[in-house]
Design a protein around this motif. Sequence first.
Motif, PDB file in Angstrom:
ATOM      1  N   THR A  98      20.783  56.221  15.777  1.00 45.50           N
ATOM      2  CA  THR A  98      22.171  56.509  16.160  1.00 45.50           C
ATOM      3  C   THR A  98      23.023  56.737  14.914  1.00 45.50           C
ATOM      4  O   THR A  98      23.866  57.642  14.878  1.00 45.50           O
ATOM      5  N   ARG A  99      22.794  55.924  13.867  1.00 50.50           N
ATOM      6  CA  ARG A  99      23.551  56.108  12.630  1.00 50.50           C
ATOM      7  C   ARG A  99      23.205  57.444  11.966  1.00 50.50           C
ATOM      8  O   ARG A  99      24.079  58.110  11.406  1.00 50.50           O
TER       9      ARG A  99
ATOM     10  N   ASN B 100      22.305  60.148  13.575  1.00 43.90           N
ATOM     11  CA  ASN B 100      22.992  61.129  14.410  1.00 43.90           C
ATOM     12  C   ASN B 100      24.478  61.186  14.053  1.00 43.90           C
ATOM     13  O   ASN B 100      25.062  62.270  13.943  1.00 43.90           O
ATOM     14  N   ASP B 101      25.094  60.016  13.846  1.00 40.56           N
ATOM     15  CA  ASP B 101      26.513  59.968  13.472  1.00 40.56           C
ATOM     16  C   ASP B 101      26.752  60.619  12.109  1.00 40.56           C
ATOM     17  O   ASP B 101      27.764  61.293  11.895  1.00 40.56           O
TER      18      ASP B 101
ATOM     19  N   LYS C  89      26.752  64.299  12.624  1.00 37.06           N
ATOM     20  CA  LYS C  89      28.021  64.717  13.256  1.00 37.06           C
ATOM     21  C   LYS C  89      29.135  64.767  12.220  1.00 37.06           C
ATOM     22  O   LYS C  89      29.955  65.692  12.204  1.00 37.06           O
ATOM     23  N   ASP C  90      29.156  63.745  11.359  1.00 37.09           N
ATOM     24  CA  ASP C  90      30.184  63.697  10.312  1.00 37.09           C
ATOM     25  C   ASP C  90      30.040  64.899   9.369  1.00 37.09           C
ATOM     26  O   ASP C  90      31.028  65.514   8.968  1.00 37.09           O
TER      27      ASP C  90
END
Length: 104
Positions: free
Chosen positions: A88-89, A91-92, A95-96
Amino acid sequence: MTGLKTTDLTRAQVLAEVRAIPTDQNFVLDGIDQDDRPLTKVELQTGIVAMAKKRGRPAGSGGKEQIALRVDHDVLSAFRATGAGWQTRMNDALKDWLNTHSPV
């Protein structure tokens, strides 16, 4: 009677004790605890239906797609070292990056 005796009470004394049990309480007199008794057919079917609903992975958001992605070993190691939730991190972080860069 031979073998182990589980009580020193006579039959009459046991019957007297059983009759003294309040009727508003739920007692099982066959020696089987309520939790140890066999399930009825209805209870068994209800349990099977309930368990069938709980099996498998939780329903996801539907907004993700599984892919195969080749990533440098050091990058992958760094994210995995952060513990549970590293995907998840990652993926984040992607996105960032998209927020500050043009994907084209």
